[in-house]
Design a protein around this motif. Sequence first.
Motif, PDB file in Angstrom:
ATOM      1  N   LEU A 195      29.878  68.443   6.239  1.00 21.33           N
ATOM      2  CA  LEU A 195      31.115  67.668   6.177  1.00 21.33           C
ATOM      3  C   LEU A 195      32.061  68.092   7.277  1.00 21.33           C
ATOM      4  O   LEU A 195      32.765  67.252   7.861  1.00 21.33           O
ATOM      5  CB  LEU A 195      31.750  67.841   4.802  1.00 21.33           C
ATOM      6  N   ALA A 196      32.078  69.399   7.583  1.00 19.45           N
ATOM      7  CA  ALA A 196      32.934  69.831   8.679  1.00 19.45           C
ATOM      8  C   ALA A 196      32.528  69.161   9.972  1.00 19.45           C
ATOM      9  O   ALA A 196      33.361  68.704  10.753  1.00 19.45           O
ATOM     10  CB  ALA A 196      32.838  71.355   8.827  1.00 19.45           C
ATOM     11  N   ILE A 197      31.229  69.073  10.194  1.00 17.74           N
ATOM     12  CA  ILE A 197      30.753  68.415  11.414  1.00 17.74           C
ATOM     13  C   ILE A 197      31.161  66.956  11.430  1.00 17.74           C
ATOM     14  O   ILE A 197      31.629  66.424  12.440  1.00 17.74           O
ATOM     15  CB  ILE A 197      29.228  68.568  11.542  1.00 17.74           C
ATOM     16  N   VAL A 198      30.969  66.298  10.294  1.00 21.70           N
ATOM     17  CA  VAL A 198      31.317  64.879  10.246  1.00 21.70           C
ATOM     18  C   VAL A 198      32.787  64.677  10.548  1.00 21.70           C
ATOM     19  O   VAL A 198      33.166  63.764  11.300  1.00 21.70           O
ATOM     20  CB  VAL A 198      30.946  64.284   8.871  1.00 21.70           C
ATOM     21  N   ILE A 199      33.616  65.525   9.986  1.00 19.28           N
ATOM     22  CA  ILE A 199      35.058  65.399  10.245  1.00 19.28           C
ATOM     23  C   ILE A 199      35.342  65.633  11.721  1.00 19.28           C
ATOM     24  O   ILE A 199      36.143  64.926  12.338  1.00 19.28           O
ATOM     25  CB  ILE A 199      35.836  66.363   9.344  1.00 19.28           C
ATOM     26  N   ALA A 200      34.676  66.612  12.288  1.00 15.32           N
ATOM     27  CA  ALA A 200      34.920  66.885  13.712  1.00 15.32           C
ATOM     28  C   ALA A 200      34.493  65.710  14.585  1.00 15.32           C
ATOM     29  O   ALA A 200      35.213  65.320  15.517  1.00 15.32           O
ATOM     30  CB  ALA A 200      34.145  68.143  14.119  1.00 15.32           C
ATOM     31  N   ILE A 201      33.334  65.160  14.282  1.00 11.53           N
ATOM     32  CA  ILE A 201      32.894  64.001  15.067  1.00 11.53           C
ATOM     33  C   ILE A 201      33.832  62.831  14.846  1.00 11.53           C
ATOM     34  O   ILE A 201      34.150  62.077  15.765  1.00 11.53           O
ATOM     35  CB  ILE A 201      31.449  63.626  14.703  1.00 11.53           C
ATOM     36  N   TYR A 202      34.281  62.683  13.591  1.00 13.92           N
ATOM     37  CA  TYR A 202      35.192  61.577  13.300  1.00 13.92           C
ATOM     38  C   TYR A 202      36.437  61.663  14.148  1.00 13.92           C
ATOM     39  O   TYR A 202      36.956  60.667  14.627  1.00 13.92           O
ATOM     40  CB  TYR A 202      35.553  61.583  11.823  1.00 13.92           C
ATOM     41  N   ARG A 203      36.909  62.880  14.351  1.00 11.06           N
ATOM     42  CA  ARG A 203      38.119  63.045  15.139  1.00 11.06           C
ATOM     43  C   ARG A 203      37.908  62.524  16.558  1.00 11.06           C
ATOM     44  O   ARG A 203      38.813  62.002  17.174  1.00 11.06           O
ATOM     45  CB  ARG A 203      38.510  64.521  15.214  1.00 11.06           C
ATOM     46  N   ASN A 204      36.666  62.703  17.061  1.00  7.90           N
ATOM     47  CA  ASN A 204      36.399  62.305  18.445  1.00  7.90           C
ATOM     48  C   ASN A 204      36.060  60.832  18.577  1.00  7.90           C
ATOM     49  O   ASN A 204      36.502  60.156  19.481  1.00  7.90           O
ATOM     50  CB  ASN A 204      35.264  63.153  18.992  1.00  7.90           C
ATOM     51  N   ARG A 228      36.362  58.467  16.062  1.00 15.49           N
ATOM     52  CA  ARG A 228      37.180  57.568  15.256  1.00 15.49           C
ATOM     53  C   ARG A 228      36.353  56.702  14.334  1.00 15.49           C
ATOM     54  O   ARG A 228      36.821  55.664  13.880  1.00 15.49           O
ATOM     55  CB  ARG A 228      38.050  56.664  16.146  1.00 15.49           C
ATOM     56  N   THR A 229      35.107  57.032  14.122  1.00 19.84           N
ATOM     57  CA  THR A 229      34.301  56.253  13.182  1.00 19.84           C
ATOM     58  C   THR A 229      33.322  57.176  12.463  1.00 19.84           C
ATOM     59  O   THR A 229      32.774  58.084  13.074  1.00 19.84           O
ATOM     60  CB  THR A 229      33.532  55.122  13.888  1.00 19.84           C
ATOM     61  N   PRO A 230      33.096  56.934  11.192  1.00 20.08           N
ATOM     62  CA  PRO A 230      32.099  57.742  10.490  1.00 20.08           C
ATOM     63  C   PRO A 230      30.715  57.115  10.482  1.00 20.08           C
ATOM     64  O   PRO A 230      29.838  57.573   9.763  1.00 20.08           O
ATOM     65  CB  PRO A 230      32.646  57.786   9.059  1.00 20.08           C
ATOM     66  N   VAL A 240      27.085  56.345  11.650  1.00 18.45           N
ATOM     67  CA  VAL A 240      26.145  57.122  12.481  1.00 18.45           C
ATOM     68  C   VAL A 240      25.472  56.306  13.575  1.00 18.45           C
ATOM     69  O   VAL A 240      25.026  56.858  14.573  1.00 18.45           O
ATOM     70  CB  VAL A 240      25.056  57.799  11.631  1.00 18.45           C
ATOM     71  N   TYR A 284      26.851  56.897  16.914  1.00 20.53           N
ATOM     72  CA  TYR A 284      26.699  58.191  17.585  1.00 20.53           C
ATOM     73  C   TYR A 284      25.415  58.179  18.383  1.00 20.53           C
ATOM     74  O   TYR A 284      24.451  58.844  18.043  1.00 20.53           O
ATOM     75  CB  TYR A 284      26.599  59.330  16.570  1.00 20.53           C
TER      76      TYR A 284
END
Lengths: 103, 659, 214
Positions: free
Chosen positions: A80-89, A91-93, A95, A98
Amino acid sequence: MSHSLDAYLILSGLLFSIGVFGFLARRNAIAMLMSIELMLNAVNLAAIAFGAFTPSLQAHAALIALLVMAVAAAEATVGLAIVIAIYRNRRTPLVDEYASMRD
Amino acid sequence: MNLTTNELLVTLLLVLPLAGFGVSALIGRRLYTRAWIVAVPVLIVTWLIAMYLVYQTLFLGTFGDGGLHFTLGTWIPAGAFHVDFNFAVDNLTAVLLIVVTTIGMLVHVYSIGYMAHDPGRWRFFAYLNFFMFSMLLLVLADNFVLLFAAWELVGLSSYLLIGFWYNRRSAALAAKKAFLVNRVGDFGFALGIAAVWTTVGTFNFTTTTAGPGVFQLLPQALQSGAIQPWQMTGIALLLFCGAVGKSAQFPLHVWLPDAMEGPTPVSALIHAATMVNAGVYFIARANPIFSQAPQAMVVVAAIGIFTAILAASIAFTQRDIKRVLAYSTLSQLGYMFAGLGVGAYAAAIFHLMTHGFFKGLLFLGSGSVIHSVHDEQDMNKMGALWRKIPITHWTMLIGSIALAGIPPLAGFFSKDEILGSAFKNGFLVVWIIGVVVAVMTGFYMFRLMGKTFYGESHVDPEVEPKIHESPWTMTLPLILLAIPALLLGIAIGWPPDSGQIHQWLEPIFAGATQTLGITEGQFNFAGIDGTLIIIGAAAAALGVVFGIWFFGLFGMREKRSQVERLTNALRPLYRASVAKWWFDDLNDLIFVRFGGFVARALWWFDVRVVDGTVNGIGALTQDTGRGIRQIQTGRVQNYALGIAAGLLLIAVTYIFVVR
Amino acid sequence: MTPLPVLADLALPANIPILGWAWDDLLFLILAGVMLGCALFVVLGRNIVRSGIAMMGCFAALAGIYVLAGAVIVAASEVLVYIGAISVLILFAIMLTQTKSGPSELVFHHQAWAGALAAIGFCLLLIVSVVNTQWPLAGSDRLVASTSAIAMLLFQDSLYIFALQVVAVLLTAAVIGGVFLAKREVSSDPGEPEMATLDRLRAPVEAATADQPA
């Protein structure tokens, strides 16, 4: 029915398949993680089932299930931490957005 | 190895011109005007050695009937396929040596003057020396493979010399044509040599330390029944193919007229006196084979006499002075082959000898004429030169009379012997055609003389004041060649069929003559022999008279209107003659057009099918790669699907297939 | 076949009246149905928050099944860990990663059909292999595992000690990693915008690549 190992194992298999489907089919990353949790739980259920029908293994099975639970917790955290970090970059959850490792 | 003096001299005969070629090629460019300083003295020394050997062979009889045979070393020691450097000098070789070296030397001297202004003359002399080496090797060779090698080398020299002015497109094309047409003949020749080897297992002509030679074994094989007559005929015909190519007989005659693109000394040496005689020489040398195959002899005679009349008919209408002489050469070569074909071997060689001298004289003379009118070769633009270039004129007149066959000049004796033998050996058709050709020869030669030297001048007015006689380096060979043209016939050709030349060549041809059943009666002027001589001389004189009547002599000028009327009367023949009987066009159609079509079709096949396959495989690989690359989507879930599917597949396979 | 001690006091009939099943079986079926239903909702649901809640329900039912199987400790920790921690964590993450267009987006990929096939395949494979196998079972079912036995196993057996330590390290690493990854870095320079830690890691790489010609 609850007295047959087959029932528990079939149930575990069904849950696992549902988890596989969710992992392969969902676009949202968090949904994928939830499917992973389902799969892990299915494994736990299988272990406990074997333990229930084999007295000498019962404690072992319970222990295994506990350890798996711990690992699942750790994995959920980091994922989840990774997902949140990627989301920050990005702006979409989702996959399938990506895809920068493709070309 | 130990060589006797004579063997050493023979080796020198070969080595000297080769060394001359090497030195001229290497340092010739730096010699500038003195480019001949290596080549010409080499040839003079070669001539001296050759004359010494000839003296020993023919006059002293040092080597006996069999001649001098020796081996210089082993060339190809490949088990059954064994070839040595065998050389032989017998009477036939000696006769050829006279012709080859004498005319070669005179042409070398002539070239000093003729090529004096050409910047590439160092190459010319180098090539000339190389040619002399090749020709001497051909004449001295004593086995088939060495002969074939020399055959090819001579062809190569011819190519180099015809295409000497290589930046002229016509010259380059002519050289290529000569080489290719020769190659066609050489193909048959090589097959013939292969046939000989598979039949008797050796290449040597005569007996050596290794065993008997082809000329003993092959007739023996035929007598004993080991080979059938048709095989002998086949071998003879295949070997004849080579002669057809090299000596420009029909149908491979098309290269000789175009070979006139080369400088005139080349035409004189190669295409009149030496190279084209190689075919005649070879057939004469191989007479043991040919005399055993009578059908092949008939073919030889037929092709020979057909070429003679064909070429003579074309010579009637040619405008280029060298072309007329080229067709004349073709015609006379036809005579020689006709002579060989009817069994008159010695007569054919005699004609070879005399023809070499007077045709060489005529070519060198024409070169002198061309030089004096500043490189104009069209006879219609000459005329009234007889007072201005007297030496050239008188020597050419002697040559023309000799060629026409007027007694007592040389040509009469040799030509008459051939015709006489044809008649006496039963080849009536050959005799008749031969007589007709004699008439034609006289006519076209005096047409040439009339247009070139007599009558009124049609020379380009700008050139006219500058006409001058050629330098002594060019006129001296002319004079020197005129002497044999005048005297050679009487010297060695009288009495006919038993003159000196026949005595020399008798040991060579004795076996063949016996096989063919030809009996040499005493020469009887009052009988058939005399009749034939008179008919021959009369035919020649008739032709000469016609020629002079139409085209003039000395001050008498050409009867233009009569010539026009004659031309119009024979319009179709005239057109055919001018078009060389359309043989070049036929060859062009078959080989160039159709062959080109086939070649293009195969090229299409190569590009589309073969390359297409190869490129297609490459393209296939590329496209497959591009397609498979699509799997790399960069998305984890796609990969996970792959994992799941693979796992499923493995599990199912394991469960249901393995267990 | 003994019913659970708990139910003995209720003086319920031994079997269900009409169907003739045992009470255990009925309970098992109900719990299994709830679990599977919630699991399906998790994977098929459009609204991801509702999927998260459904997952909590799934875990609860699963805990009930653990109890039926006699693993009470595991059931308890299931509830504590999964429902109490992991699900909450997931719900927080859902909240943090919501987009405006979230409800209107597609739920599934193009490959969902292939995924479904794979899942069905797995299912069939597992069921077939389970049904066709003779499990070497010894003894009766549903003994309750005692906590002391588990504890003894955990601390006596050399294998599980090791596993315990490893899991402990793993948990520590996970915590540290998670915090590090998700942390927002507050930069000392007031003008610079706030960057996530991952972005800050990437910045030197971008600066280096920016020097090269594009």
